[in-house]
Write a protein that holds these residues in place. Structure first.
Motif, PDB file in Angstrom:
ATOM      1  N   LEU A 276       0.873  -1.164   0.000  1.00  0.00           N
ATOM      2  CA  LEU A 276       0.000   0.000   0.000  1.00  0.00           C
ATOM      3  C   LEU A 276       0.914   1.220   0.000  1.00  0.00           C
ATOM      4  CD1 LEU A 276      -3.166   0.304   0.330  1.00  0.00           C
ATOM      5  CD2 LEU A 276      -2.615   1.067   2.649  1.00  0.00           C
ATOM      6  N   GLY A 277       0.975   1.904  -1.123  1.00  0.00           N
ATOM      7  CA  GLY A 277       1.864   3.051  -1.191  1.00  0.00           C
ATOM      8  C   GLY A 277       3.290   2.642  -0.874  1.00  0.00           C
ATOM      9  N   PRO A 278       3.923   3.335   0.052  1.00  0.00           N
ATOM     10  CA  PRO A 278       5.317   2.990   0.373  1.00  0.00           C
ATOM     11  C   PRO A 278       5.443   1.751   1.239  1.00  0.00           C
ATOM     12  CG  PRO A 278       4.598   4.825   1.730  1.00  0.00           C
ATOM     13  CD  PRO A 278       3.476   4.551   0.778  1.00  0.00           C
ATOM     14  N   PHE A 279       4.319   1.202   1.699  1.00  0.00           N
ATOM     15  CA  PHE A 279       4.391   0.084   2.643  1.00  0.00           C
ATOM     16  C   PHE A 279       4.215  -1.255   1.952  1.00  0.00           C
ATOM     17  CE2 PHE A 279       2.883   3.762   5.004  1.00  0.00           C
ATOM     18  CZ  PHE A 279       3.844   3.826   5.992  1.00  0.00           C
TER      19      PHE A 279
END
Lengths: 508, 300, 342
Positions: A370-373
């Motif tokens: 999720l995004g940077p994760f």
């Protein structure tokens, strides 16, 4: 042959490493004046047995006798003193020292004094005495693999070896060099030395040895006189089953150009030429196999194409785009996969888990985070699926990759690369060190990728593999590629090309 | 006369660097990296001053410096060779210990009572007539015996390295230890011997700093000279003649630095003081292998 | 090392050897070991004041320890936390004394410190990646350069106008980090350091970037084959590592000293290596390790005042602790993670 006690006798040797029984109740006799073969797959226990003979590993049970006397070496020095000499698979030469200095290093314990000039003289004498062509003043690093082997043999003989152990000596030799080696070994045996020749190649056992011992899973399967057996019997002993002949599936006819290589030149680490002005086209749905003796530019070719080394000249296009200056990541985004030659060094991160190793590329996928994760559970689920599909064992995705066997590590690397569905897949010695089962698995995976339209470049030092899988075959010699015409598609003529001769000459 | 002063200062300042660098070269040739050469010099410097202060003998001080530093380096050998601990980490720990131990002992034994440390200096062995010669005197004769020793060691160690069995073993231990083991020789013992050599040389370097140069001990007085020696060996790639050349380059930089400070220039002395460290980075960058492929692999 | 010796016995023996060695050293130099030990515990844990001091001393070690741990996790030998701490303090002092930025001031000064540390670490990374200079040497050299740089500014550009000491002006009150409790010296920097530890944990454990950093630390060659650029990750790792140490310098100036002076750091950057290793290169572990080393610093100061033992002894103890960790193999997994050089 001789009536005295055997040169070396191993009785009821057992050795465990942790839970694994490497050797179980192994007995072996090697007579003086005889070339004894030791045949077995990778992992059958050949290396362990050899290391026990040479004093590098102590057996848990069993005894060794040399010329009738009990032999319990505490180290290589003891083994050497008892007259056992070993030619290692990885040569024990110091590259920056000359041949003479390397030989002097070896006799340093015995000789009180040393000076450079007499060391050269000694080396020359040794070469003449054993009739092996060594160059005393050349730096070891500059020698060809074949030449290094001569030095290793001289070293062992100079130490007074009555038994000479050779561990897969021909793996790195051209057919011509192998023949020369066999000639020398026969001479040594006639001179009364015992020779233990370790190999997993049947043809060599038949050519060279008078007797053979077959090891499988750490146990002796049989001791045989070579004259009284045949290759299918030996194979069954070695593998435990009759290998199925692989059916050749024809390649796609209408493959498109997936990768084009034009006059590519890539330097070696030391600045010398690795591959020079190599041109090649890889077509989708085809396996292009490159044969050659190790050290003729295989690594430079693959790493140059993968973007790990920058070429000094030439051009590489992938899917129609010029990728010569692109990074490995950008190339992989254009559909390039790479199974590197040294899986321990380049393939896996041993202290990371299987999940993490399988995610080295995929962790960038939007769907797995999720995004940077990242989403660890998503990565783990994907790892589970891949491990099941590619039969990677043991099946716990949280184990460190270093805990896997070599075959499973290679499956892991292949699974990671194939899951990206590469348009072009480079594979450098993908089955080195694998047993027959793991080798089959990997070959199946490559053929599967081919049938899905991947263009595969298989660079291998294993001629059997090249012949079995290559839709078209080339030979790499001293950094130059030459195509093998269909008419010359045989062990013999490709073998000659691997030694630098042209196929025309080979037919003449 | 400034030229001669700088030249003489260059020689004086090169010597501890050269001694330490030769020791480090030997250890690196045998396959180790000893970051705690800085600490070994400091230990040597302190032991030299402490013992020569107590015995009033510079010679005994020198001997104590060599012994203490050698013992300290053996500790390094014990951890890296016997216990196989990472040499960088052991070196860092030993540097802390050397700094703490010398500082603690110095303040406890000398600092607290306010006694000044008076140390009989190491002197030149040359007769006064030679030392007073113009030009040649300060350049060649007005030095402690450690000075000629350091320079003579360069060809001597080069000879040992390239022409003798000891050299053969050291080079093999560094480049292909398995080959050395296969020849029935012990890599560990070759490396321990190399560490001993470094201990003696680092001790001499430290003793030179305290006994011959400063005539006293100051906490942390090595001030990174051990690290400079490390940088010299890296950029000289362990080749004896290059070690000499780069040591001289660093020594002359230090000499120019002191000359500038003494000349009362308007450039702040802290900036001048940076000079050798900046130079180290520049030299390493220039002699560091040319950037081509995978430079991240290089230089470590 | 022999595996047959029980680990407990091994640790006990090593600890006993270290302690009795220290006691002997104290005795030999004319101090009373029990008195020194008592003074030490009183100074580190005796009362609220002592505990506060331990926390205060732990804070710069936490910042620098996190920095070193991050670099080691990426397989880069950052020995330069000391220099990064210095330049961080310098930048924060400059911003804190030269501008008037209202409520943003503490943040701006802190950011300046982090940026300076980032640049200092990044410089070592560029030297490594572009020129093949070993970061072990370049970071050590950059330490000396940073110390000289601070020496220069406190004698020159940032020297206080009134008074003749080589030190900077006092930071403007608006730039100071606020105290957490009235009448207690604990400042906001302590909490910020803890937050940094949490962020670092999240970075390494939960982000794509952190995954790549760890991959390069485990095996840069395999990472490169799989499309992760080791050079880029090492640059990032070393720069972030420097930023943490630089923020530590800023936190120390803004929260504790209020001005910059020569020899500003008590070797925090070197102690940080021991902190990172004791903490197992894990952010949570580093928090605990920094508390331990902070208590050493606090106790040593007290010991000097009440038992007369020179406080430099703490450096010796730190070295011994690090050596102890290495000898007993407590740091072995760490050791493997922070790859062997060369």
């Amino acid at each position: 042959m001789s009536d005295g006690p055997p040169a070396v006798q191993a009785s009821h040797i057992s050795k465990r490493f942790g839970r694994v029984a490497a050797l179980h109740d192994v007995s072996l006799e090697i007579e003086a004046g005889r070339i004894q073969g030791l045949l077995g797959e990778n992992g059958a226990g050949k290396s362990t047995l050899m290391n026990i003979l040479f004093g590098l590993v102590a057996p848990d049970a069993g005894t060794l006798h040399v010329a009738g006397e009990l032999h319990a070496p505490r180290g290589p020095a003891d083994a050497r003193a008892a007259g056992i000499g070993m030619v290692h698979q990885h040569f024990m030469l110091v590259d920056s020292l000359t041949v003479a200095e390397n030989l002097a290093l070896h006799r340093i314990q015995d000789s009180g004094s040393y000076d450079r000039l007499s060391a050269v003289e000694t080396a020359r004498e040794l070469g003449e005495r054993y009739q092996l062509p060594i160059r005393p003043e050349a730096r070891a690093g500059d020698l060809s693999v074949g030449e290094r082997q001569w030095v290793e043999i001289v070293k062992a003989l100079d130490a007074g070896a009555r038994l000479l152990i050779l561990d897969e000596p021909t793996a790195v030799l051209t057919p011509g060099e192998s023949e020369r080696l066999f000639l020398a070994l026969r001479g040594l045996a006639e001179g009364g030395r015992a020779i233990l020749f370790i190999s997993h190649r049947l043809s060599e056992i038949f050519e060279l040895c008078s007797h053979v011992t077959v090891l499988r899973n750490g146990s002796v399967q049989d001791h045989l006189a070579v004259k009284e057996t045949d290759s299918s019997h030996l194979t069954r002993l070695m593998v435990g089953r009759e290998p199925e002949p692989r059916r050749r599936v024809p390649a796609l006819q209408d493959g498109t150009d997936a990768m084009a290589i034009q006059a590519l030149t890539v330097a070696r680490d030391d600045g010398g030429p690795g591959v020079e002005a190599v041109s090649l086209e890889l077509r989708s749905g085809t396996i292009t196999a490159v044969a050659g003796i190790e050290g003729n530019g295989q690594e430079e070719l693959c790493e140059g194409l993968a973007g790990l080394r920058s070429p000094s000249s030439g051009r590489v296009t992938l899917a129609g785009l010029d990728v010569t200056d692109l990074s490995p990541l950008e190339r992989s985004r254009l559909g390039l996969g790479f199974i590197p030659g040294d899986r321990q060094r380049q393939g896996i991160a041993g202290s990371m888990t299987l999940t993490e190793n399988l995610s080295l590329r995929a962790h960038r996928r939007p769907s797995l985070g999720l995004g940077p994760f990242i989403r660890p559970e998503a990565l783990q689920q994907r790892a589970r699926d891949l491990m099941e599909r590619h039969d990677i064992r043991p099946g716990d995705p949280e184990l460190p990759a270093s805990s896997l066997s070599g075959g499973n590590q290679q499956k892991l690397v292949a699974a990671r690369e194939l899951d990206e569905q590469p348009g072009v897949l480079l594979a450098l010695n993908p089955t080195r060190g694998l047993d027959v089962g793991a080798m089959d698995n990997l070959h199946d995976a490559l053929l599967e990728a081919r049938s899905q339209g991947a263009a595969i470049l298989l660079v291998s030092t294993d001629l059997d593999e090249v012949l079995a899988l290559g839709d078209s075959i080339l030979v790499l010699f001293r950094g130059k590629l030459s195509a093998v015409p269909d008419s010359a598609r045989s062990r013999k003529s490709i073998g000659l090309m691997m030694g630098g001769e042209t196929p025309e000459e080979s037919r003449a | 006369m400034i030229g001669i002063e700088v030249a003489a200062a260059t020689i004086r300042l090169t010597v501890p660097l050269l001694l330490a660098a030769l020791g480090e070269m030997w250890v690196q040739r045998a396959g180790l990296i000893n970051v705690s050469i800085e600490g070994a010099m400091l230990i040597g410097a302190f032991a030299g001053v402490a013992v020569s202060h107590l015995t009033e003998s510079a010679l005994l001080g020198l001997v104590a410096a060599l012994v203490a530093s050698t013992f300290f380096c053996l500790l390094f050998g014990l951890f890296t060779i016997r216990l196989r601990v990472n040499p960088i980490l052991v070196g860092t720990a030993l540097n802390l210990i050397a700094l703490g131990l010398t500082g603690f002992l110095y303040r406890s034994l000398f600092g607290a009572t306010g006694r000044t440390m008076i140390v009989p200096p190491l002197r030149s062995l040359a007769p006064e007539s030679l030392r007073e010669l113009p030009v040649a005197g300060p350049l060649l004769f007005d030095h402690t015996p450690l000075v000629p020793l350091a320079f003579v060691l360069v060809p001597v160690m080069a000879y040992i390295l390239y022409e003798t069995r000891t050299g053969l073993m050291v080079r093999a231990a560094g480049e292909n230890p398995e080959a050395l083991e296969a020849a029935g020789l012990s890599v560990n013992s070759v490396r321990f011997q190399a560490v001993l050599v470094e201990g003696v040389l680092a001790g001499a370097a430290g003793a030179y700093l305290s006994l011959a140069h400063a005539h006293t001990f100051i906490e942390g007085m090595t001030a990174g000279r051990g690290f400079l020696a490390l940088a010299i060996v890296f950029s000289a790639r362990c080749i004896p003649l290059r070690v000499l050349a780069i040591s001289l380059l660093f020594g002359s930089t230090l000499a120019v630095q002191f000359q500038l400070q003494a000349s009362g220039t308007s450039v702040p002395h802290q900036l001048i003081h940076m000079l050798p460290y900046v130079l180290t980075l520049v030299v390493l960058a220039c002699f560091g292998r040319p950037s081509g492929r995978e430079t991240w692999k290089l230089g470590s | 090392m022999s595996r047959s010796i029980p680990r407990v016995a091994l640790h006990g023996a090593a600890l006993a050897a270290a302690l009795s060695g220290l006691a002997l050293l104290l005795l030999a130099c004319g101090y009373s070991p029990p008195r020194a030990a008592w003074a030490f515990f009183e100074g580190a844990f005796g009362d609220v004041r002592a505990l506060t001091l331990t926390l205060l001393k732990a804070t710069p070690l936490l910042w620098t320890g996190l920095g070193v741990a991050l670099a080691f996790r990426v397989g880069v030998w950052n020995i330069g936390a000391e220099g990064q701490f210095y330049v961080g303090a310098l930048a924060a002092t400059w911003v804190g004394t030269s501008f008037e930025l209202g409520f943003l001031h503490p943040l701006a000064a802190m950011a300046a410190g982090a940026l300076a540390g980032l640049a200092w670490g990044g410089l070592a990374a560029v030297l490594k990646i572009r020129f093949g200079v070993s970061e072990i040497l370049s970071t050590i050299m950059l330490n000396f350069i940073a110390i000289d740089l601070v020496g220069y500014v406190v004698h020159g550009p940032l020297k206080e106008v009134i008074g003749s000491y080589p030190r900077s002006e006092r930071l403007l009150p608006s730039a100071r980090l606020v105290r957490i409790f009235d009448g207690n010296r604990l400042h906001l920097g302590v909490l910020l350091a803890l937050a940094a530890a949490l962020l670092l944990y999240i970075l390494l454990r939960w982000t794509r970037t952190g995954f790549r950093l760890r991959a390069v630390g485990c095996n840069p060659e395999a990472a490169e084959v799989a499309g992760i650029s080791p050079g880029r990750q090492m640059l990032l790792g070393l720069a972030l590592s420097g930023a943490l140490a630089g923020a530590g310098g800023a936190s120390e100036v803004q929260g504790v000293t209020g001005r910059l002076y020569e020899r500003f750091s008590a070797g925090y950057g070197y102690t940080a290596i021991a902190v990172a290793l004791l903490g197992g290169l894990h952010p949570g572990g580093v928090v605990l390790a920094s508390l331990f080393f902070g208590s050493l610093e606090a106790g040593a100061g007290h010991m000097q005042r009440f038992a007369g033992t020179p406080s430099v002894m703490v450096t010796l103890v730190q070295g011994l602790v690090l050596l102890y960790l290495l000898a007993t193999g407590l740091s072995r997994p760490v050791d493997a993670r922070a790859r062997e050089p060369g």
